[in-house]
Design a protein around this motif. Structure first.
Motif, PDB file in Angstrom:
ATOM      1  N   ALA A 336       0.821  -1.212   0.000  1.00 31.94           N
ATOM      2  CA  ALA A 336       0.000   0.000   0.000  1.00 31.94           C
ATOM      3  C   ALA A 336       0.852   1.258   0.000  1.00 31.94           C
ATOM      4  CB  ALA A 336      -0.940  -0.003   1.207  1.00 31.94           C
ATOM      5  N   ASP A 337       2.013   1.190   0.640  1.00 31.32           N
ATOM      6  CA  ASP A 337       2.905   2.361   0.720  1.00 31.32           C
ATOM      7  C   ASP A 337       4.339   1.857   0.797  1.00 31.32           C
ATOM      8  OD1 ASP A 337       4.132   4.758   1.062  1.00 31.32           O
ATOM      9  OD2 ASP A 337       3.088   5.313   2.895  1.00 31.32           O
ATOM     10  N   PRO A 338       4.911   1.418  -0.344  1.00 32.39           N
ATOM     11  CA  PRO A 338       6.237   0.787  -0.319  1.00 32.39           C
ATOM     12  C   PRO A 338       7.346   1.712   0.161  1.00 32.39           C
ATOM     13  CG  PRO A 338       5.501   1.168  -2.584  1.00 32.39           C
ATOM     14  CD  PRO A 338       4.328   1.424  -1.700  1.00 32.39           C
ATOM     15  N   ASP A 339       7.153   3.015   0.045  1.00 32.47           N
ATOM     16  CA  ASP A 339       8.205   3.938   0.488  1.00 32.47           C
ATOM     17  C   ASP A 339       8.404   3.898   2.002  1.00 32.47           C
ATOM     18  OD1 ASP A 339       8.675   4.744  -2.095  1.00 32.47           O
ATOM     19  OD2 ASP A 339       7.303   6.454  -2.001  1.00 32.47           O
ATOM     20  N   HIS A 340       7.312   3.720   2.747  1.00 30.00           N
ATOM     21  CA  HIS A 340       7.415   3.702   4.210  1.00 30.00           C
ATOM     22  C   HIS A 340       7.767   2.317   4.765  1.00 30.00           C
ATOM     23  CE1 HIS A 340       5.248   7.618   4.080  1.00 30.00           C
ATOM     24  NE2 HIS A 340       5.912   7.828   5.202  1.00 30.00           N
ATOM     25  N   ARG A 341       7.449   1.277   3.991  1.00 32.35           N
ATOM     26  CA  ARG A 341       7.691  -0.105   4.440  1.00 32.35           C
ATOM     27  C   ARG A 341       7.116  -0.341   5.840  1.00 32.35           C
ATOM     28  NH1 ARG A 341      13.865  -1.311   2.152  1.00 32.35           N
ATOM     29  NH2 ARG A 341      13.481  -0.380   0.099  1.00 32.35           N
ATOM     30  N   PRO A 370      13.190  -6.520  14.068  1.00 40.96           N
ATOM     31  CA  PRO A 370      14.244  -5.508  13.926  1.00 40.96           C
ATOM     32  C   PRO A 370      13.813  -4.179  13.332  1.00 40.96           C
ATOM     33  CG  PRO A 370      14.499  -7.259  12.293  1.00 40.96           C
ATOM     34  CD  PRO A 370      13.448  -7.715  13.241  1.00 40.96           C
ATOM     35  N   ASN A 371      12.820  -4.193  12.440  1.00 43.95           N
ATOM     36  CA  ASN A 371      12.495  -2.961  11.720  1.00 43.95           C
ATOM     37  C   ASN A 371      11.134  -2.384  12.087  1.00 43.95           C
ATOM     38  OD1 ASN A 371      14.925  -3.105  10.149  1.00 43.95           O
ATOM     39  ND2 ASN A 371      13.970  -4.765   8.991  1.00 43.95           N
ATOM     40  N   LEU A 372      10.609  -2.773  13.240  1.00 45.86           N
ATOM     41  CA  LEU A 372       9.295  -2.307  13.651  1.00 45.86           C
ATOM     42  C   LEU A 372       9.329  -0.833  14.050  1.00 45.86           C
ATOM     43  CD1 LEU A 372       6.358  -3.175  14.216  1.00 45.86           C
ATOM     44  CD2 LEU A 372       7.057  -3.663  16.559  1.00 45.86           C
ATOM     45  N   ARG A 405       6.359 -14.968   1.376  1.00 41.92           N
ATOM     46  CA  ARG A 405       7.056 -15.138   2.656  1.00 41.92           C
ATOM     47  C   ARG A 405       8.423 -14.460   2.648  1.00 41.92           C
ATOM     48  NH1 ARG A 405       4.824 -20.195   2.045  1.00 41.92           N
ATOM     49  NH2 ARG A 405       6.760 -21.146   1.337  1.00 41.92           N
ATOM     50  N   ARG A 406       9.179 -14.630   1.562  1.00 40.79           N
ATOM     51  CA  ARG A 406      10.520 -14.042   1.521  1.00 40.79           C
ATOM     52  C   ARG A 406      10.465 -12.520   1.449  1.00 40.79           C
ATOM     53  NH1 ARG A 406      15.117 -17.176   1.159  1.00 40.79           N
ATOM     54  NH2 ARG A 406      14.561 -19.312   1.705  1.00 40.79           N
ATOM     55  N   MET A 407       9.438 -11.973   0.834  1.00 43.88           N
ATOM     56  CA  MET A 407       9.286 -10.526   0.822  1.00 43.88           C
ATOM     57  C   MET A 407       9.095 -10.013   2.243  1.00 43.88           C
ATOM     58  SD  MET A 407       8.995  -7.894  -1.404  1.00 43.88           S
ATOM     59  CE  MET A 407      10.319  -7.325  -0.355  1.00 43.88           C
ATOM     60  N   LEU A 408       8.243 -10.678   2.984  1.00 45.59           N
ATOM     61  CA  LEU A 408       7.987 -10.275   4.365  1.00 45.59           C
ATOM     62  C   LEU A 408       9.222 -10.469   5.236  1.00 45.59           C
ATOM     63  CD1 LEU A 408       4.402 -11.779   4.732  1.00 45.59           C
ATOM     64  CD2 LEU A 408       5.001  -9.360   4.580  1.00 45.59           C
ATOM     65  N   MET A 409       9.940 -11.556   5.029  1.00 45.27           N
ATOM     66  CA  MET A 409      11.149 -11.800   5.811  1.00 45.27           C
ATOM     67  C   MET A 409      12.213 -10.749   5.525  1.00 45.27           C
ATOM     68  SD  MET A 409      11.307 -15.952   5.413  1.00 45.27           S
ATOM     69  CE  MET A 409      12.839 -16.183   6.299  1.00 45.27           C
ATOM     70  N   ALA A 410      12.373 -10.390   4.246  1.00 42.07           N
ATOM     71  CA  ALA A 410      13.395  -9.407   3.880  1.00 42.07           C
ATOM     72  C   ALA A 410      13.160  -8.067   4.563  1.00 42.07           C
ATOM     73  CB  ALA A 410      13.419  -9.232   2.364  1.00 42.07           C
ATOM     74  N   VAL A 411      11.887  -7.666   4.647  1.00 43.36           N
ATOM     75  CA  VAL A 411      11.569  -6.346   5.189  1.00 43.36           C
ATOM     76  C   VAL A 411      11.416  -6.367   6.708  1.00 43.36           C
ATOM     77  CG1 VAL A 411       9.881  -4.471   5.147  1.00 43.36           C
ATOM     78  CG2 VAL A 411      10.480  -5.647   3.031  1.00 43.36           C
ATOM     79  N   ASP A 495      17.947  -1.924  -3.079  1.00 43.30           N
ATOM     80  CA  ASP A 495      17.433  -1.903  -4.449  1.00 43.30           C
ATOM     81  C   ASP A 495      16.622  -3.157  -4.749  1.00 43.30           C
ATOM     82  OD1 ASP A 495      18.668   0.508  -4.865  1.00 43.30           O
ATOM     83  OD2 ASP A 495      20.408  -0.330  -5.910  1.00 43.30           O
ATOM     84  N   ALA A 496      17.114  -4.306  -4.287  1.00 42.99           N
ATOM     85  CA  ALA A 496      16.415  -5.569  -4.553  1.00 42.99           C
ATOM     86  C   ALA A 496      15.054  -5.598  -3.881  1.00 42.99           C
ATOM     87  CB  ALA A 496      17.274  -6.746  -4.082  1.00 42.99           C
ATOM     88  N   VAL A 497      14.975  -5.050  -2.668  1.00 38.06           N
ATOM     89  CA  VAL A 497      13.690  -4.984  -1.950  1.00 38.06           C
ATOM     90  C   VAL A 497      12.707  -4.103  -2.726  1.00 38.06           C
ATOM     91  CG1 VAL A 497      12.547  -4.060   0.097  1.00 38.06           C
ATOM     92  CG2 VAL A 497      14.555  -5.521   0.345  1.00 38.06           C
ATOM     93  N   LYS A 498      13.175  -2.942  -3.192  1.00 42.73           N
ATOM     94  CA  LYS A 498      12.300  -2.048  -3.964  1.00 42.73           C
ATOM     95  C   LYS A 498      11.787  -2.732  -5.221  1.00 42.73           C
ATOM     96  CE  LYS A 498      14.504   2.282  -2.486  1.00 42.73           C
ATOM     97  NZ  LYS A 498      15.369   3.405  -2.918  1.00 42.73           N
ATOM     98  N   ILE A 499      12.658  -3.456  -5.919  1.00 42.21           N
ATOM     99  CA  ILE A 499      12.261  -4.148  -7.152  1.00 42.21           C
ATOM    100  C   ILE A 499      11.254  -5.249  -6.842  1.00 42.21           C
ATOM    101  CG2 ILE A 499      13.123  -5.640  -9.007  1.00 42.21           C
ATOM    102  CD1 ILE A 499      15.802  -3.971  -8.696  1.00 42.21           C
ATOM    103  N   SER A 500      11.481  -5.994  -5.771  1.00 41.46           N
ATOM    104  CA  SER A 500      10.559  -7.075  -5.396  1.00 41.46           C
ATOM    105  C   SER A 500       9.177  -6.525  -5.062  1.00 41.46           C
ATOM    106  CB  SER A 500      11.110  -7.853  -4.198  1.00 41.46           C
ATOM    107  OG  SER A 500      12.300  -8.511  -4.546  1.00 41.46           O
ATOM    108  N   MET A 501       9.129  -5.431  -4.311  1.00 42.33           N
ATOM    109  CA  MET A 501       7.842  -4.835  -3.981  1.00 42.33           C
ATOM    110  C   MET A 501       7.153  -4.304  -5.233  1.00 42.33           C
ATOM    111  SD  MET A 501       8.019  -3.090  -0.206  1.00 42.33           S
ATOM    112  CE  MET A 501       9.408  -2.002  -0.454  1.00 42.33           C
ATOM    113  N   ALA A 502       7.923  -3.700  -6.124  1.00 40.73           N
ATOM    114  CA  ALA A 502       7.338  -3.194  -7.369  1.00 40.73           C
ATOM    115  C   ALA A 502       6.773  -4.336  -8.201  1.00 40.73           C
ATOM    116  CB  ALA A 502       8.389  -2.425  -8.158  1.00 40.73           C
TER     117      ALA A 502
END
Length: 537
Positions: A336-341, A370-372, A405-411, A495-502
């Motif tokens: 919904a808002d990939p910039d804020h993650r 870790p990123n909460l 699952r891997r998208m969620l784990m990465a972020v 960069d890889a995270v941004k591409i995966s979300m896109a």
């Protein structure tokens, strides 16, 4: 407080709080007599030097003691209210169960004591076992053509018993002598799940619903049980108290929900505070500010299971659905808002299993994520979250479960940029990987997926080169390339995270037709053969 409300005949905790402020003048003379009797009992129980974990059981024993055929709790309530309990018709299962609940209610709604994980009925202990209606109930169960199938064996020391395996992930032996106690515990849990006002009548009604649920499961009918999940990470805007996803409901948690995480460490979990760019403070509770409500399939298999064999896959239906819904919500918020993650994480989960002696509660420490970050959502954020979560749940297919699952784990879970990079690129592989020419196929597919329709061939080739470079960086990590540049890894992971979300945003919105193709290899071929001619839904 529920027990005190019942004994005094008051309908809410706020009534008692007001009475504390106003003193004895808030109570009738009869209510004061009941309070005096309770205070004497408190002093006696305190002299027993009982471990705090078992104090509620001591209170239940005192309240549910019988004298001249009368239960003390009934006498106290009758003194305070002038009301006598109505005796049900105990010739039926329903009436017998209602009678047990009416008699045991004062002990049933005490705080749960004893080892963590016990059901609310655990307090009843001896009072339940000694109750004359218990044996009547057991006789009626063994006359019921469905329920008696649960208890095919008669053992010398345990009486009628059997084995069950349930889709809640629970199973094992079940004894007829404990059956009513488990149904009663499920009844009060269901009433609390649905935020009903507690009363003997309400608990009896919900216990009977649980009994019918068991019957239906035994017949192989479509049965569902309620699941409740605590979530933290975001706050709803003031104007929104809940979100309806169709297949689940998300609402604010409040003080009336405390029973859901009772006897855990979550009350002392603390909070996380974030200051926004505008200087505003946002505070979330590690216990969870939101509660997710949904129903999941419930199945039951009778007979002893070979414990050397893996748990049957079909007997994990509740947790499979929990995983799907949790992933759809979490990924929906990210997309919904990939910039804020923005992250939302599970703090606890509880399922209603009508024949379990446990409370079905599990919980986790959100501090370890870790990123909460705490975030206050806007009305538009909520609308976008709804839209994306619904799209993911509607269109997801099993073969892209790894990508989700891997998208969620990465972020949400990874701290090391190497791990973030690997997880993010696994998303690409799960979407478009092939057995041969893997790098070319993945890079070409991503270039076709993510390049704008107006992009030139040169621009697409440049994008393709970027994807190849990141894939090569990932391969170096996986295969142990020496002297890795930390800055390159950090930038590459981001960069890889941004591409995966896109890629996931594109697939779950503009190009959902790709999800009709079951394998990553065929999906890649479809994109490459289609070229620039996009088929948009």
């Amino acid at each position: 407080m529920d027990t005190l409300n019942y004994l005094l005949g008051v309908d809410s905790t706020s009534t008692l709080e007001a009475a504390e402020e106003n003193g004895d003048s808030s109570f009738t003379a009869e209510q004061l007599q009941v309070l005096a009797a309770l205070d004497m009992a408190r002093q006696r129980i305190e002299t027993l030097d009982t471990h705090p974990d078992f104090s509620s059981m001591q209170w239940a024993e005192w309240l549910l003691q019988r004298s001249d055929g009368f239960i003390l709790a009934h006498r106290l309530r009758a003194l305070a209210t002038g009301e006598e309990p109505i005796a049900p018709d105990t010739s039926t299962l329903a009436g017998c169960l209602s009678g047990l609940i009416t008699d045991l209610y004062a002990g049933l709604v005490l705080p749960v004591s004893g080892p963590f994980g016990m059901s609310p009925a655990h307090n009843l202990a001896g009072a339940y076992y000694r109750h004359p209606l218990r044996e009547t109930f057991e006789d009626l169960v063994m006359q019921d053509r469905d329920l008696k199938r649960i208890f095919p064996r008669n053992e010398e020391h345990t009486g009628q018993m059997g084995y069950t395996t349930r889709s809640t992930g629970q199973g094992g032996t079940i004894q007829l002598t404990m059956f009513a106690q488990e149904i009663i515990g499920a009844g009060i849990k269901l009433a609390r799940f649905e935020q009903s006002a507690l009363s003997p009548e309400q608990v009896a009604q919900d216990a009977l619903r649980c009994l019918e649920l068991i019957r239906s499961a035994l017949r192989g009918e479509d049965v569902r049980v309620p699941v409740r999940v605590g979530l933290t990470g975001v706050l709803l805007p003031d104007a929104r108290t809940e979100m309806d996803f169709g297949w689940a409901r998300l609402r604010r948690a409040d003080s009336s929900d405390a029973h859901l995480w009772a006897a855990t460490s979550l009350d002392e979990a603390g909070s996380l505070t974030t200051t926004t760019e505008q200087g505003e403070t946002v505070e979330i509770s590690y216990r969870g500010d939101l509660i997710l409500e949904f129903d999941a399939p419930y199945k039951m298999v009778l007979g002893e299971r070979d414990i050397s064999e893996a748990w049957p896959a079909e007997m994990m239906a509740v947790w499979d659905r929990f995983t799907e819904i949790s992933e759809s919500l979490r990924l929906g918020l990210l997309l919904a808002d990939p910039d804020h993650r923005t992250l939302v994480v599970t703090t606890w989960q509880s399922v209603l299993d009508p024949i379990s002696h446990s409370n079905g509660l599990g919980w986790a420490d959100a501090k370890t994520v870790p990123n909460l970050m705490a975030r206050q959502l806007t009305a538009d954020d909520v609308d976008q979250w709804l839209t994306w979560s619904k799209a993911i749940d509607e269109h997801r297919i099993p073969t892209i479960g790894v990508a989700i699952r891997r998208m969620l784990m990465a972020v949400a879970e990874r701290r090391n940029p190497e791990d973030v990079l690997v997880d993010a690129v696994v998303v690409w592989e799960n979407l478009f990987g092939a057995k041969s020419e893997t790098t070319l196929r993945i890079a070409s597919s991503l270039a076709l997926l993510l390049s704008s329709e107006e992009a030139t061939a040169t621009e697409r080739l440049a994008n393709q080169s970027t994807y190849k470079r990141l894939y090569a960086l990932r391969s170096g990590v996986v295969h142990g390339a020496p002297n890795a540049d930390l800055k390159k890894l950090q930038q590459g992971a981001d960069d890889a995270v941004k591409i995966s979300m896109a890629a996931l945003r594109e697939i779950f919105s503009e190009q959902v037709d790709l999800l009709t193709i079951k394998t990553s290899e065929d999906r890649s071929l479809h994109l490459i053969h289609r070229g620039d001619k996009r088929s948009r839904s």
